[in-house]
Design a protein around this motif. Structure first.
Motif, PDB file in Angstrom:
ATOM      1  N   PRO A 114       7.209   2.112  -3.993  1.00  0.00           N
ATOM      2  CA  PRO A 114       8.313   3.076  -3.900  1.00  0.00           C
ATOM      3  C   PRO A 114       8.763   3.300  -2.464  1.00  0.00           C
ATOM      4  N   LEU A 115       9.965   3.865  -2.348  1.00  0.00           N
ATOM      5  CA  LEU A 115      10.539   4.192  -1.046  1.00  0.00           C
ATOM      6  C   LEU A 115      10.438   5.691  -0.793  1.00  0.00           C
ATOM      7  N   LEU A 116      10.324   6.052   0.464  1.00  0.00           N
ATOM      8  CA  LEU A 116      10.181   7.455   0.841  1.00  0.00           C
ATOM      9  C   LEU A 116      11.508   8.215   0.752  1.00  0.00           C
ATOM     10  N   GLU A 117      12.620   7.517   0.942  1.00  0.00           N
ATOM     11  CA  GLU A 117      13.919   8.191   1.008  1.00  0.00           C
ATOM     12  C   GLU A 117      14.402   8.612  -0.394  1.00  0.00           C
ATOM     13  N   ASP A 118      14.784   9.876  -0.523  1.00  0.00           N
ATOM     14  CA  ASP A 118      15.240  10.402  -1.820  1.00  0.00           C
ATOM     15  C   ASP A 118      16.574   9.800  -2.256  1.00  0.00           C
ATOM     16  N   ASN A 119      17.401   9.392  -1.301  1.00  0.00           N
ATOM     17  CA  ASN A 119      18.719   8.864  -1.664  1.00  0.00           C
ATOM     18  C   ASN A 119      18.712   7.343  -1.833  1.00  0.00           C
ATOM     19  N   ALA A 120      17.533   6.742  -1.889  1.00  0.00           N
ATOM     20  CA  ALA A 120      17.428   5.303  -2.108  1.00  0.00           C
ATOM     21  C   ALA A 120      17.594   5.027  -3.603  1.00  0.00           C
ATOM     22  N   THR A 121      18.830   5.125  -4.039  1.00  0.00           N
ATOM     23  CA  THR A 121      19.160   4.950  -5.454  1.00  0.00           C
ATOM     24  C   THR A 121      20.350   4.002  -5.586  1.00  0.00           C
ATOM     25  N   SER A 122      20.581   3.554  -6.794  1.00  0.00           N
ATOM     26  CA  SER A 122      21.750   2.726  -7.096  1.00  0.00           C
ATOM     27  C   SER A 122      22.303   3.178  -8.442  1.00  0.00           C
ATOM     28  N   PRO A 123      23.599   3.492  -8.508  1.00  0.00           N
ATOM     29  CA  PRO A 123      24.151   4.000  -9.762  1.00  0.00           C
ATOM     30  C   PRO A 123      24.425   2.886 -10.769  1.00  0.00           C
ATOM     31  N   ILE A 124      24.333   3.217 -12.038  1.00  0.00           N
ATOM     32  CA  ILE A 124      24.911   2.377 -13.089  1.00  0.00           C
ATOM     33  C   ILE A 124      26.232   3.035 -13.467  1.00  0.00           C
ATOM     34  N   ALA A 173       0.827  -1.213   0.000  1.00  0.00           N
ATOM     35  CA  ALA A 173       0.000   0.000   0.000  1.00  0.00           C
ATOM     36  C   ALA A 173       0.851   1.248   0.000  1.00  0.00           C
ATOM     37  N   GLY A 174       2.167   1.144   0.224  1.00  0.00           N
ATOM     38  CA  GLY A 174       3.210   2.172   0.265  1.00  0.00           C
ATOM     39  C   GLY A 174       2.795   3.552  -0.237  1.00  0.00           C
ATOM     40  N   PRO A 175       3.755   4.497  -0.388  1.00  0.00           N
ATOM     41  CA  PRO A 175       5.213   4.327  -0.218  1.00  0.00           C
ATOM     42  C   PRO A 175       5.594   3.962   1.225  1.00  0.00           C
ATOM     43  N   ILE A 176       6.789   3.364   1.337  1.00  0.00           N
ATOM     44  CA  ILE A 176       7.253   2.922   2.643  1.00  0.00           C
ATOM     45  C   ILE A 176       8.669   3.444   2.892  1.00  0.00           C
ATOM     46  N   SER A 177       9.082   3.373   4.156  1.00  0.00           N
ATOM     47  CA  SER A 177      10.425   3.805   4.531  1.00  0.00           C
ATOM     48  C   SER A 177      11.350   2.601   4.636  1.00  0.00           C
ATOM     49  N   LEU A 178      12.643   2.862   4.594  1.00  0.00           N
ATOM     50  CA  LEU A 178      13.624   1.798   4.789  1.00  0.00           C
ATOM     51  C   LEU A 178      13.494   1.189   6.178  1.00  0.00           C
ATOM     52  N   ARG A 179      13.140   1.986   7.171  1.00  0.00           N
ATOM     53  CA  ARG A 179      12.966   1.465   8.531  1.00  0.00           C
ATOM     54  C   ARG A 179      11.832   0.442   8.570  1.00  0.00           C
ATOM     55  N   GLN A 180      10.748   0.720   7.845  1.00  0.00           N
ATOM     56  CA  GLN A 180       9.650  -0.245   7.780  1.00  0.00           C
ATOM     57  C   GLN A 180      10.098  -1.527   7.085  1.00  0.00           C
ATOM     58  N   LEU A 181      10.819  -1.368   5.995  1.00  0.00           N
ATOM     59  CA  LEU A 181      11.226  -2.524   5.203  1.00  0.00           C
ATOM     60  C   LEU A 181      12.233  -3.390   5.963  1.00  0.00           C
ATOM     61  N   ALA A 182      13.044  -2.753   6.812  1.00  0.00           N
ATOM     62  CA  ALA A 182      14.083  -3.486   7.557  1.00  0.00           C
ATOM     63  C   ALA A 182      13.493  -4.490   8.539  1.00  0.00           C
ATOM     64  N   LYS A 183      12.220  -4.372   8.860  1.00  0.00           N
ATOM     65  CA  LYS A 183      11.578  -5.302   9.784  1.00  0.00           C
ATOM     66  C   LYS A 183      11.204  -6.621   9.104  1.00  0.00           C
ATOM     67  N   GLU A 184      11.316  -6.657   7.787  1.00  0.00           N
ATOM     68  CA  GLU A 184      10.942  -7.841   7.022  1.00  0.00           C
ATOM     69  C   GLU A 184      12.160  -8.731   6.762  1.00  0.00           C
ATOM     70  N   PRO A 185      11.968 -10.050   6.665  1.00  0.00           N
ATOM     71  CA  PRO A 185      13.075 -10.916   6.239  1.00  0.00           C
ATOM     72  C   PRO A 185      13.504 -10.531   4.821  1.00  0.00           C
ATOM     73  N   PHE A 186      14.804 -10.604   4.559  1.00  0.00           N
ATOM     74  CA  PHE A 186      15.346 -10.056   3.313  1.00  0.00           C
ATOM     75  C   PHE A 186      15.963 -11.143   2.447  1.00  0.00           C
ATOM     76  N   VAL A 187      15.715 -11.042   1.142  1.00  0.00           N
ATOM     77  CA  VAL A 187      16.425 -11.840   0.143  1.00  0.00           C
ATOM     78  C   VAL A 187      17.458 -10.899  -0.473  1.00  0.00           C
ATOM     79  N   LEU A 188      18.747 -11.242  -0.316  1.00  0.00           N
ATOM     80  CA  LEU A 188      19.808 -10.335  -0.730  1.00  0.00           C
ATOM     81  C   LEU A 188      20.673 -10.979  -1.809  1.00  0.00           C
ATOM     82  N   TYR A 189      21.064 -10.167  -2.762  1.00  0.00           N
ATOM     83  CA  TYR A 189      21.860 -10.646  -3.897  1.00  0.00           C
ATOM     84  C   TYR A 189      22.826  -9.541  -4.333  1.00  0.00           C
ATOM     85  N   PRO A 190      23.912  -9.879  -5.020  1.00  0.00           N
ATOM     86  CA  PRO A 190      24.454 -11.236  -5.143  1.00  0.00           C
ATOM     87  C   PRO A 190      25.322 -11.588  -3.941  1.00  0.00           C
ATOM     88  N   GLY A 191      25.377 -12.870  -3.633  1.00  0.00           N
ATOM     89  CA  GLY A 191      26.217 -13.323  -2.535  1.00  0.00           C
ATOM     90  C   GLY A 191      27.686 -13.304  -2.905  1.00  0.00           C
TER      91      GLY A 191
END
Length: 249
Positions: A213-223, A133-151
């Motif tokens: 989407p995320l609420l934080e403006d700096n939630a980006t990843s560069p190419i 139902a977002g947008p959500i914050s990183l703090r909210q998302l951090a409470k969830e179990p995470f699938v992280l890649y690449p190992g």
């Protein structure tokens, strides 16, 4: 029984399944070898130019596919492209690739890096998850179990994600590590956890996941484009010019 090299034998009768299998696959290998020999000869004669491109899988949702299509057109320079999934500092410095597209900044005097764009990050969650139902914050998302890649290999996009959460004073609990973006998406769909992906990944249409989407403006990843200092080969120069033309102004 027919010998195929020292100490290796395969037995088959013409017309049986083993014979057909061997014939089809050996024919394909010989055709591929002939193509390699022809391209090698043309590259040696200057009729064709070799260009090795390394890329992180998540960059395939940006400008890279269009760039590859243009480079393969043969205009105005005929290139033989070598595409390698996942690029590392070692493969670039060793000359196994000429240019790399990734998401990690490298501090090395032998490497030039250029940020092509900053991708917004979005949360990928299982279908029906209440946070959709977002947008959500990183703090909210951090409470969830995470699938992280690449190992592997590290450092990688995974370290970028970890650092982003830590910049807000929170850490994530990794339920599952994986090496592939597509695998991570599949595990999210299976309900194993949530993950962060570049916004361009939303081009994937799956019924078992959703994006928010995320609420934080700096939630980006560069190419980031990486290349060797002093490399001025025709293939690389052509590639850099094409990138400049394709990027939005």
């Amino acid at each position: 029984m027919q010998a195929l090299g020292q100490g290796f034998f395969i037995g088959f009768h013409l017309g049986d399944d083993a014979g057909r299998f061997f014939h089809e696959h050996s024919t394909a290998l010989l055709e591929q070898l002939a193509k390699v020999c022809d391209n090698t000869k043309r590259i040696g004669l200057g009729e064709k130019t070799w260009l090795g491109i390394g890329f992180a899988p998540s960059t395939l949702y940006g400008v890279l596919p269009e760039l590859i299509r243009h480079l393969r057109s043969g205009e105005p320079l005929e290139l033989e492209l070598g595409l390698s999934e996942m690029t590392t500092l070692q493969t670039l410095k060793a000359g196994r690739i000429d240019i790399g597209f990734g998401r990690i900044r490298i501090d090395d005097p032998a490497i030039i890096q250029t940020v092509l764009t900053e991708d917004r990050l979005v949360a990928a969650l299982p279908a029906g998850h209440p946070l959709l139902a977002g947008p959500i914050s990183l703090r909210q998302l951090a409470k969830e179990p995470f699938v992280l890649y690449p190992g592997n290999p590290r450092p990688s996009y995974a370290d970028h994600v970890i650092a982003l959460f830590e910049s807000y004073g929170v850490s994530i609990q990794v339920a599952q590590w994986t090496n592939e973006l597509q695998t991570a998406i599949g595990l999210v769909g299976a309900g194993i956890g949530v993950t962060l992906v570049p916004a361009s990944v939303q081009l994937l249409h799956r019924d078992d996941i959703g994006f928010t989407p995320l609420l934080e403006d700096n939630a980006t990843s560069p190419i980031i484009l990486s290349r060797r200092v002093g490399d001025v080969t025709p293939g690389l120069n052509h590639c850099l010019k094409m990138i400049d033309e394709l990027l939005p102004r």
